[in-house]
Design a protein around this motif. Structure first.
Motif, PDB file in Angstrom:
ATOM      1  N   SER B 204      28.778  32.324  73.508  1.00  0.00           N
ATOM      2  CA  SER B 204      27.897  31.158  73.376  1.00  0.00           C
ATOM      3  C   SER B 204      27.793  30.751  71.911  1.00  0.00           C
ATOM      4  CB  SER B 204      26.499  31.471  73.924  1.00  0.00           C
ATOM      5  OG  SER B 204      25.578  30.515  73.435  1.00  0.00           O
ATOM      6  N   LEU B 205      27.788  29.454  71.695  1.00  0.00           N
ATOM      7  CA  LEU B 205      27.655  28.888  70.351  1.00  0.00           C
ATOM      8  C   LEU B 205      26.360  29.343  69.680  1.00  0.00           C
ATOM      9  CD1 LEU B 205      28.754  26.861  68.257  1.00  0.00           C
ATOM     10  CD2 LEU B 205      27.658  25.022  69.576  1.00  0.00           C
ATOM     11  N   MET B 206      25.380  29.711  70.500  1.00  0.00           N
ATOM     12  CA  MET B 206      24.098  30.153  69.937  1.00  0.00           C
ATOM     13  C   MET B 206      24.278  31.354  69.019  1.00  0.00           C
ATOM     14  SD  MET B 206      21.260  29.556  72.940  1.00  0.00           S
ATOM     15  CE  MET B 206      22.081  30.406  74.277  1.00  0.00           C
ATOM     16  N   ASN B 207      25.231  32.246  69.379  1.00  0.00           N
ATOM     17  CA  ASN B 207      25.489  33.412  68.522  1.00  0.00           C
ATOM     18  C   ASN B 207      25.986  32.988  67.145  1.00  0.00           C
ATOM     19  OD1 ASN B 207      24.986  35.902  70.159  1.00  0.00           O
ATOM     20  ND2 ASN B 207      26.380  34.841  71.564  1.00  0.00           N
ATOM     21  N   GLU B 208      26.873  32.015  67.140  1.00  0.00           N
ATOM     22  CA  GLU B 208      27.424  31.519  65.875  1.00  0.00           C
ATOM     23  C   GLU B 208      26.317  30.854  65.037  1.00  0.00           C
ATOM     24  OE1 GLU B 208      31.038  29.251  66.643  1.00  0.00           O
ATOM     25  OE2 GLU B 208      30.665  28.184  64.740  1.00  0.00           O
ATOM     26  N   PHE B 223      18.710  23.998  71.500  1.00  0.00           N
ATOM     27  CA  PHE B 223      18.856  22.545  71.639  1.00  0.00           C
ATOM     28  C   PHE B 223      20.129  22.058  70.929  1.00  0.00           C
ATOM     29  CE2 PHE B 223      14.414  22.862  72.882  1.00  0.00           C
ATOM     30  CZ  PHE B 223      14.310  21.896  73.865  1.00  0.00           C
ATOM     31  N   ASP B 224      20.377  22.585  69.716  1.00  0.00           N
ATOM     32  CA  ASP B 224      21.587  22.191  68.972  1.00  0.00           C
ATOM     33  C   ASP B 224      22.854  22.585  69.728  1.00  0.00           C
ATOM     34  OD1 ASP B 224      20.033  21.171  66.993  1.00  0.00           O
ATOM     35  OD2 ASP B 224      20.330  22.834  65.578  1.00  0.00           O
ATOM     36  N   ALA B 225      22.859  23.802  70.275  1.00  0.00           N
ATOM     37  CA  ALA B 225      24.042  24.276  70.988  1.00  0.00           C
ATOM     38  C   ALA B 225      24.226  23.519  72.303  1.00  0.00           C
ATOM     39  CB  ALA B 225      23.938  25.780  71.239  1.00  0.00           C
ATOM     40  N   ALA B 226      23.112  23.176  72.949  1.00  0.00           N
ATOM     41  CA  ALA B 226      23.190  22.414  74.206  1.00  0.00           C
ATOM     42  C   ALA B 226      23.786  21.029  73.942  1.00  0.00           C
ATOM     43  CB  ALA B 226      21.805  22.298  74.846  1.00  0.00           C
ATOM     44  N   ALA B 235      21.718  25.877  79.845  1.00  0.00           N
ATOM     45  CA  ALA B 235      20.893  26.520  80.873  1.00  0.00           C
ATOM     46  C   ALA B 235      19.522  26.898  80.306  1.00  0.00           C
ATOM     47  CB  ALA B 235      21.619  27.753  81.421  1.00  0.00           C
ATOM     48  N   VAL B 236      19.500  27.377  79.061  1.00  0.00           N
ATOM     49  CA  VAL B 236      18.217  27.737  78.428  1.00  0.00           C
ATOM     50  C   VAL B 236      17.330  26.496  78.294  1.00  0.00           C
ATOM     51  CG1 VAL B 236      17.122  28.511  76.278  1.00  0.00           C
ATOM     52  CG2 VAL B 236      19.091  29.764  77.187  1.00  0.00           C
ATOM     53  N   VAL B 237      17.928  25.408  77.836  1.00  0.00           N
ATOM     54  CA  VAL B 237      17.154  24.170  77.652  1.00  0.00           C
ATOM     55  C   VAL B 237      16.681  23.626  79.003  1.00  0.00           C
ATOM     56  CG1 VAL B 237      17.334  21.739  76.955  1.00  0.00           C
ATOM     57  CG2 VAL B 237      18.175  23.545  75.431  1.00  0.00           C
ATOM     58  N   ASP B 238      17.559  23.657  79.994  1.00  0.00           N
ATOM     59  CA  ASP B 238      17.179  23.207  81.346  1.00  0.00           C
ATOM     60  C   ASP B 238      16.015  24.023  81.886  1.00  0.00           C
ATOM     61  OD1 ASP B 238      18.913  21.178  81.647  1.00  0.00           O
ATOM     62  OD2 ASP B 238      20.050  22.061  83.309  1.00  0.00           O
ATOM     63  N   ASP B 239      16.127  25.340  81.768  1.00  0.00           N
ATOM     64  CA  ASP B 239      15.042  26.207  82.248  1.00  0.00           C
ATOM     65  C   ASP B 239      13.754  25.897  81.501  1.00  0.00           C
ATOM     66  OD1 ASP B 239      16.679  27.447  84.033  1.00  0.00           O
ATOM     67  OD2 ASP B 239      16.911  29.308  82.905  1.00  0.00           O
ATOM     68  N   TYR B 240      13.872  25.722  80.189  1.00  0.00           N
ATOM     69  CA  TYR B 240      12.685  25.476  79.376  1.00  0.00           C
ATOM     70  C   TYR B 240      11.980  24.203  79.834  1.00  0.00           C
ATOM     71  CZ  TYR B 240       9.652  24.888  75.340  1.00  0.00           C
ATOM     72  OH  TYR B 240       8.554  24.731  74.532  1.00  0.00           O
ATOM     73  N   ILE B 241      12.763  23.175  80.084  1.00  0.00           N
ATOM     74  CA  ILE B 241      12.177  21.903  80.532  1.00  0.00           C
ATOM     75  C   ILE B 241      11.572  22.044  81.930  1.00  0.00           C
ATOM     76  CG2 ILE B 241      12.845  19.561  81.287  1.00  0.00           C
ATOM     77  CD1 ILE B 241      14.521  19.516  78.611  1.00  0.00           C
ATOM     78  N   THR B 242      12.233  22.819  82.779  1.00  0.00           N
ATOM     79  CA  THR B 242      11.660  23.048  84.109  1.00  0.00           C
ATOM     80  C   THR B 242      10.340  23.813  84.023  1.00  0.00           C
ATOM     81  OG1 THR B 242      13.878  23.112  85.026  1.00  0.00           O
ATOM     82  CG2 THR B 242      12.132  23.952  86.430  1.00  0.00           C
ATOM     83  N   TYR B 243      10.308  24.872  83.216  1.00  0.00           N
ATOM     84  CA  TYR B 243       9.070  25.644  83.049  1.00  0.00           C
ATOM     85  C   TYR B 243       7.941  24.744  82.542  1.00  0.00           C
ATOM     86  CZ  TYR B 243      12.005  29.902  83.237  1.00  0.00           C
ATOM     87  OH  TYR B 243      12.876  30.901  83.611  1.00  0.00           O
ATOM     88  N   LEU B 244       8.268  24.002  81.489  1.00  0.00           N
ATOM     89  CA  LEU B 244       7.245  23.144  80.879  1.00  0.00           C
ATOM     90  C   LEU B 244       6.837  22.038  81.854  1.00  0.00           C
ATOM     91  CD1 LEU B 244       5.608  22.721  78.327  1.00  0.00           C
ATOM     92  CD2 LEU B 244       7.604  21.670  77.251  1.00  0.00           C
ATOM     93  N   GLY B 245       7.807  21.499  82.581  1.00  0.00           N
ATOM     94  CA  GLY B 245       7.519  20.448  83.565  1.00  0.00           C
ATOM     95  C   GLY B 245       6.615  20.947  84.687  1.00  0.00           C
ATOM     96  N   GLU B 246       6.878  22.161  85.169  1.00  0.00           N
ATOM     97  CA  GLU B 246       6.024  22.740  86.224  1.00  0.00           C
ATOM     98  C   GLU B 246       4.602  22.943  85.713  1.00  0.00           C
ATOM     99  OE1 GLU B 246       6.494  23.992  89.584  1.00  0.00           O
ATOM    100  OE2 GLU B 246       8.153  22.602  89.527  1.00  0.00           O
ATOM    101  N   ALA B 247       4.495  23.439  84.489  1.00  0.00           N
ATOM    102  CA  ALA B 247       3.165  23.659  83.907  1.00  0.00           C
ATOM    103  C   ALA B 247       2.435  22.326  83.754  1.00  0.00           C
ATOM    104  CB  ALA B 247       3.289  24.366  82.559  1.00  0.00           C
TER     105      ALA B 247
END
Lengths: 313, 313
Positions: B204-208, B223-226, B235-247
């Motif tokens: 994953s680009l996140m490691n770099e 967000f930058d890597a996405a 997938a991390v950004v999608d999950d984050y938005i879903t979590y925040l959206g549900e809340a």
């Protein structure tokens, strides 16, 4: 002066005349017959109130207000029912139409709000001004009373406590979302969990108490079987209390009410339900015992709560 | 007349003198040094306000109120900080102690409440009277404004929006409970999820972007890597938005505010965050588009929000 309270239900329209001591002086009901034009339903509401006034020998000018608790998404400010799935209603001018029959002010709110207000004015939360009520029936309604008044939210569709998520991505809810509180702690949710457990454990006492027919499952059976130390039933009851406890802790962390009230058939379990719940929320509410933790209690007014609450809108 | 607003933080005490147009005429800060006796911290708060008054050539009698936004569980009614973990405070009489330095009224509230009030009075929700603010930092604070005023709950410890459960039995939260909103949508939660994803997907680009050192992960990297179409980051950004959206959907179903505000570093993502969130909550809020769905916006006042909000208590 008197106030009229109307509890508009899917089966019956119930109404009562309430005095200044929150006593119902006369009450009655007529069938709702939801499929009729709304004007006919509302005319029956008005006729019922006038009838009840007659019964106590009062005149219409002695009526200071008429309040209605309606199912669905209610806009208290405009007096409109924005949406009610059961009634097939969309943007129904309930207060305006009912107002054509009376000279006094008409107030409307959601039915769970009215039940909560009734319990605060005359029932299980009478000594308080801040309470939350969860109605645990086919669905889960929520009523929030702050400083003795119904908390409506800024726009219609607030205080829908049953439609907050409990289990991310969980059971489908009637509202279209997944994992709502309603899907787990409604009578429907409890019965579904009990059925599944009984199906998996053929030797569970719950099967016997259903007479071998899982379609006869009800919300009392898992509690009865748990009392007899049936393991599958004890697990269902434990889960149910955990689900309800987690939901209540969420509402406490948001509203910090004086008391949390529950209503619906499952309240027949009384202390067996409220005791473990009060204990559970102490362990999970924010700031623990450093902040105020409300007691969980069962509502006590039954059907009268909605009438008294509506009369107090 | 002027009002003083104080934002009491773990690192600095910030304060400002605010005029009737919600403009900060003078502002300054001093180190908090939280380990000192509370009396010393509060004396520094008073000195700072008097200093700022001097800077604009105003006298103390021109000050109509002093407001303080404090971290922790704040009892606005009694003026006490019931509990603050960071400060090691329990039952600190903040308003009373600060009141010994001034003749005008002193008001206190939770810091997130003040930030929310500031944004409603002068910021991203200026045209509204009903808003919710989530502060997405190390933790998640919640502020609720109803009819232009802070909603405190009936007892101290209300409006803790970050401490409502999102994932039943999920990640341990700082409050001792499991699966709270805070554990998923705080910067800390986002970074934890990004680290785990980067660890699992070595390519994953996140490691770099971390320079190969996962301890250097921050909330911007996923967000930058996405943006570069890195799948693990998407997938991390999608999950984050879903979590925040549900809340957020939970809070909307309870409060139905005019607008939902977000603050914190993740708001640098602006439309990339608020666009998908506004779209997401439309799909899950109760009664769907039959009820009012608020817009999700980023807060705009930064540090000034807390000062302006505190001045408006």
């Amino acid at each position: 002066m008197y106030r009229a309270g109307i509890d508009l239900g899917g089966t019956n329209i119930k109404a009562g005349i309430v005095d200044e001591d929150q006593k119902i002086l006369a009450e009655g009901s007529v069938p709702t017959m939801v499929k009729r034009p709304y004007q006919e339903i509302i005319k029956d509401m008005a006729d019922l109130v006038k009838d009840l006034l007659g019964k106590i020998g009062a005149e219409e000018r002695e009526l200071s207000s008429v309040g209605v608790g309606s199912p669905g998404t209610v806009d208290a400010e405009s007096g409109m029912v924005r949406y009610s799935n059961n009634f097939g209603w969309e943007n129904i001018p309930l207060a305006e139409e009912l107002g054509t029959y009376f000279t006094c002010p008409i107030h409307i709110s959601n039915d769970a709000n009215c039940a909560a207000l009734g319990e605060v004015k005359a029932g299980a939360a009478k000594e308080t001004k801040n309470a939350i009520l969860l109605t645990l029936g086919t669905g889960v309604g929520g009523g929030v009373i702050i400083d003795g008044k119904v908390f409506e939210g800024a726009h219609a569709g607030g205080a829908e406590l049953g439609h907050t998520s409990l289990i991310f991505g969980g059971e489908p809810c009637t509202c279209g979302r997944k994992g709502c509180v309603e899907a787990y702690v409604s009578a429907t949710g409890l019965i579904r969990q009990a059925r599944r457990a009984a199906e998996q454990k053929k030797d569970s006492l719950m099967n016997e108490l259903c007479g071998g027919d899982l379609s006869a499952m009800n919300g009392k059976i898992p509690f009865d079987a748990a009392e007899q130390k049936d393991e599958a039933a004890m697990a269902v009851v434990d889960d149910y209390i955990t689900y309800l406890g987690e939901a209540i802790a969420n509402y406490v962390n948001i509203f910090r009410p004086d008391v949390v009230l529950l209503s619906g058939g499952v309240c027949n379990q009384k202390e067996k339900l409220t005791g473990p719940l009060t204990a559970y929320i102490k362990t999970v509410c924010f700031a623990g015992e450093k902040a105020f933790i409300p007691e969980v209690r069962c509502a006590i007014l039954g059907n009268s709560a909605g009438i008294i609450g509506a009369a107090n809108l």
